[in-house]
Each structure stands twice: as C-alpha cells, then as structure tokens.
Design a protein around this motif. Structure first.
Motif, PDB file in Angstrom:
ATOM      1  N   ALA A  19     -23.199   4.509 -33.996  1.00  0.00           N
ATOM      2  CA  ALA A  19     -23.519   4.829 -35.396  1.00  0.00           C
ATOM      3  C   ALA A  19     -24.462   3.790 -35.986  1.00  0.00           C
ATOM      4  CB  ALA A  19     -22.236   4.911 -36.229  1.00  0.00           C
ATOM      5  N   LEU A  20     -24.221   2.522 -35.686  1.00  0.00           N
ATOM      6  CA  LEU A  20     -25.094   1.454 -36.184  1.00  0.00           C
ATOM      7  C   LEU A  20     -26.498   1.575 -35.594  1.00  0.00           C
ATOM      8  CD1 LEU A  20     -22.512  -1.449 -36.030  1.00  0.00           C
ATOM      9  CD2 LEU A  20     -23.535  -0.496 -38.118  1.00  0.00           C
ATOM     10  N   ARG A  21     -26.583   1.899 -34.320  1.00  0.00           N
ATOM     11  CA  ARG A  21     -27.896   2.067 -33.685  1.00  0.00           C
ATOM     12  C   ARG A  21     -28.648   3.244 -34.314  1.00  0.00           C
ATOM     13  NH1 ARG A  21     -32.458   0.674 -32.284  1.00  0.00           N
ATOM     14  NH2 ARG A  21     -33.402   1.771 -30.573  1.00  0.00           N
ATOM     15  N   PHE A  22     -27.951   4.347 -34.564  1.00  0.00           N
ATOM     16  CA  PHE A  22     -28.554   5.511 -35.196  1.00  0.00           C
ATOM     17  C   PHE A  22     -29.037   5.143 -36.596  1.00  0.00           C
ATOM     18  CE2 PHE A  22     -27.927   9.930 -37.080  1.00  0.00           C
ATOM     19  CZ  PHE A  22     -29.048  10.475 -36.473  1.00  0.00           C
ATOM     20  N   ALA A  23     -28.248   4.366 -37.335  1.00  0.00           N
ATOM     21  CA  ALA A  23     -28.644   3.903 -38.674  1.00  0.00           C
ATOM     22  C   ALA A  23     -29.906   3.049 -38.593  1.00  0.00           C
ATOM     23  CB  ALA A  23     -27.507   3.116 -39.326  1.00  0.00           C
ATOM     24  N   GLU A  24     -29.998   2.196 -37.581  1.00  0.00           N
ATOM     25  CA  GLU A  24     -31.197   1.375 -37.401  1.00  0.00           C
ATOM     26  C   GLU A  24     -32.427   2.250 -37.177  1.00  0.00           C
ATOM     27  OE1 GLU A  24     -28.967  -2.439 -35.272  1.00  0.00           O
ATOM     28  OE2 GLU A  24     -30.063  -1.004 -34.038  1.00  0.00           O
ATOM     29  N   VAL A  25     -32.275   3.256 -36.339  1.00  0.00           N
ATOM     30  CA  VAL A  25     -33.395   4.142 -36.020  1.00  0.00           C
ATOM     31  C   VAL A  25     -33.828   4.913 -37.266  1.00  0.00           C
ATOM     32  CG1 VAL A  25     -34.028   6.199 -34.701  1.00  0.00           C
ATOM     33  CG2 VAL A  25     -32.869   4.307 -33.570  1.00  0.00           C
ATOM     34  N   LEU A  26     -32.863   5.383 -38.053  1.00  0.00           N
ATOM     35  CA  LEU A  26     -33.196   6.113 -39.279  1.00  0.00           C
ATOM     36  C   LEU A  26     -33.869   5.219 -40.314  1.00  0.00           C
ATOM     37  CD1 LEU A  26     -29.986   8.282 -39.758  1.00  0.00           C
ATOM     38  CD2 LEU A  26     -32.253   9.064 -39.013  1.00  0.00           C
ATOM     39  N   THR A  27     -33.523   3.950 -40.331  1.00  0.00           N
ATOM     40  CA  THR A  27     -34.058   3.020 -41.329  1.00  0.00           C
ATOM     41  C   THR A  27     -35.423   2.478 -40.938  1.00  0.00           C
ATOM     42  OG1 THR A  27     -31.857   2.379 -42.035  1.00  0.00           O
ATOM     43  CG2 THR A  27     -33.618   0.832 -42.521  1.00  0.00           C
ATOM     44  N   ASP A  28     -35.625   2.215 -39.666  1.00  0.00           N
ATOM     45  CA  ASP A  28     -36.863   1.596 -39.190  1.00  0.00           C
ATOM     46  C   ASP A  28     -37.896   2.677 -38.901  1.00  0.00           C
ATOM     47  OD1 ASP A  28     -38.703  -0.222 -38.334  1.00  0.00           O
ATOM     48  OD2 ASP A  28     -37.582  -0.850 -36.566  1.00  0.00           O
ATOM     49  N   ALA A  29     -38.554   3.150 -39.941  1.00  0.00           N
ATOM     50  CA  ALA A  29     -39.467   4.298 -39.853  1.00  0.00           C
ATOM     51  C   ALA A  29     -40.565   4.172 -38.801  1.00  0.00           C
ATOM     52  CB  ALA A  29     -40.071   4.581 -41.228  1.00  0.00           C
ATOM     53  N   SER A  66     -20.552  16.921 -38.817  1.00  0.00           N
ATOM     54  CA  SER A  66     -20.281  16.471 -40.195  1.00  0.00           C
ATOM     55  C   SER A  66     -20.336  14.955 -40.299  1.00  0.00           C
ATOM     56  CB  SER A  66     -18.910  16.960 -40.667  1.00  0.00           C
ATOM     57  OG  SER A  66     -18.908  18.358 -40.766  1.00  0.00           O
ATOM     58  N   GLN A  67     -19.811  14.281 -39.293  1.00  0.00           N
ATOM     59  CA  GLN A  67     -19.834  12.819 -39.301  1.00  0.00           C
ATOM     60  C   GLN A  67     -21.257  12.287 -39.128  1.00  0.00           C
ATOM     61  OE1 GLN A  67     -16.919  12.623 -36.152  1.00  0.00           O
ATOM     62  NE2 GLN A  67     -15.478  11.555 -37.512  1.00  0.00           N
ATOM     63  N   ILE A  68     -22.036  12.931 -38.272  1.00  0.00           N
ATOM     64  CA  ILE A  68     -23.435  12.510 -38.110  1.00  0.00           C
ATOM     65  C   ILE A  68     -24.182  12.732 -39.419  1.00  0.00           C
ATOM     66  CG2 ILE A  68     -25.611  12.954 -36.904  1.00  0.00           C
ATOM     67  CD1 ILE A  68     -23.871  13.661 -34.419  1.00  0.00           C
TER      68      ILE A  68
END
Length: 137
Positions: A85-95, A114-116
């Motif tokens: 989840a943290l890695r996915f958040a990084e990817v979403l944030t680092d455009a 739903s969780q994603i």
C-alpha cells in the motif's frame, strides 16, 4: 507572497477527508498520509501524522522509516500488505514516474477493489492538503 485559500475550499477538503478511506485500518491510513507528506515535503503534515501514529502506539522506528521509500524499509517492520500500500501511494504521489503496473498488481494481491480505492482516496486528499498547506506558507 501571501496566499489565502477560500474558507469554503478548506471546509470542503475537511469534509472530504472525514468521509474517505474507511475501507482501511486507521493506522494504515495514517502511515500512507505520513509517507505521502514526506514525499511532498509538507513539514506540518509530517508532524501531525507522526503524532497521530504515535498516539496509536506506532513504534518510533516505524514512524522514522516512513521518511524513506517503502522498498528500503527493514524487512518485518511493516506487514507485506502495508508495504504494498505504501509503495502504491508513492507511485500515485510521484507523478514523473507515473503509475507502475507492478505496484498496482502487487497492492491487488493484498487489498480488494474497495480498499485499493480507499488508498487512492487517501493519497489524493493528502496530496491536496500538502499542496494547500505548502502554498499558504
């Protein structure tokens, strides 16, 4: 430069923030918020989310580790699903890197749709808050 954001905009962000991310455990929501705030360099949010995690009983080494990329976290510090989840958040944030298929597939191994979606919501609202707060500094 002095920036003033409309009060109605801030209230809308507050309402939205209160309504999203319920499909995730509160601790994971705050871990994501802290990691995203580190990526965005939003010091006020870093302090706030660090304190929230500490109040939930998170260990200091976990709070400190969230300043570094998820892939560099010590093995066993977070559950594999939380790391995804943290890695996915990084990817979403680092455009500039864009959304990596690997990160999406990996998070899908641990979380349902739903969780994603909740992870995406938490990342989006945290990014919005970080930009507003940095813009008002």
């Amino acid at each position: 430069m002095d920036a003033r954001v409309q009060a109605s905009f801030l209230k809308a962000l507050e309402r939205l923030d209160a309504e999203i991310g319920d499909a995730l455990e509160p601790r994971l929501r705050d871990m994501i918020r802290l990691r995203v705030s580190h990526l965005n360099g939003c010091h006020g949010s870093i302090r706030m989310h660090s304190e929230a995690l500490a109040q939930q009983g998170a260990r200091h080494d976990l709070i400190s580790a969230l300043a570094r990329p998820a892939r560099q976290m010590r093995e066993g510090l977070v559950a594999d699903g939380d790391a995804a989840a943290l890695r996915f958040a990084e990817v979403l944030t680092d455009a500039p890197r864009g959304l990596e298929a690997e990160a999406r597939e990996h998070v899908g191994a641990w979380f349902n749709a739903s969780q994603i979606g909740a992870i995406v919501e938490v990342v989006a609202i945290t990014n919005a808050w970080n930009r507003v707060l940095r813009g008002m500094d």
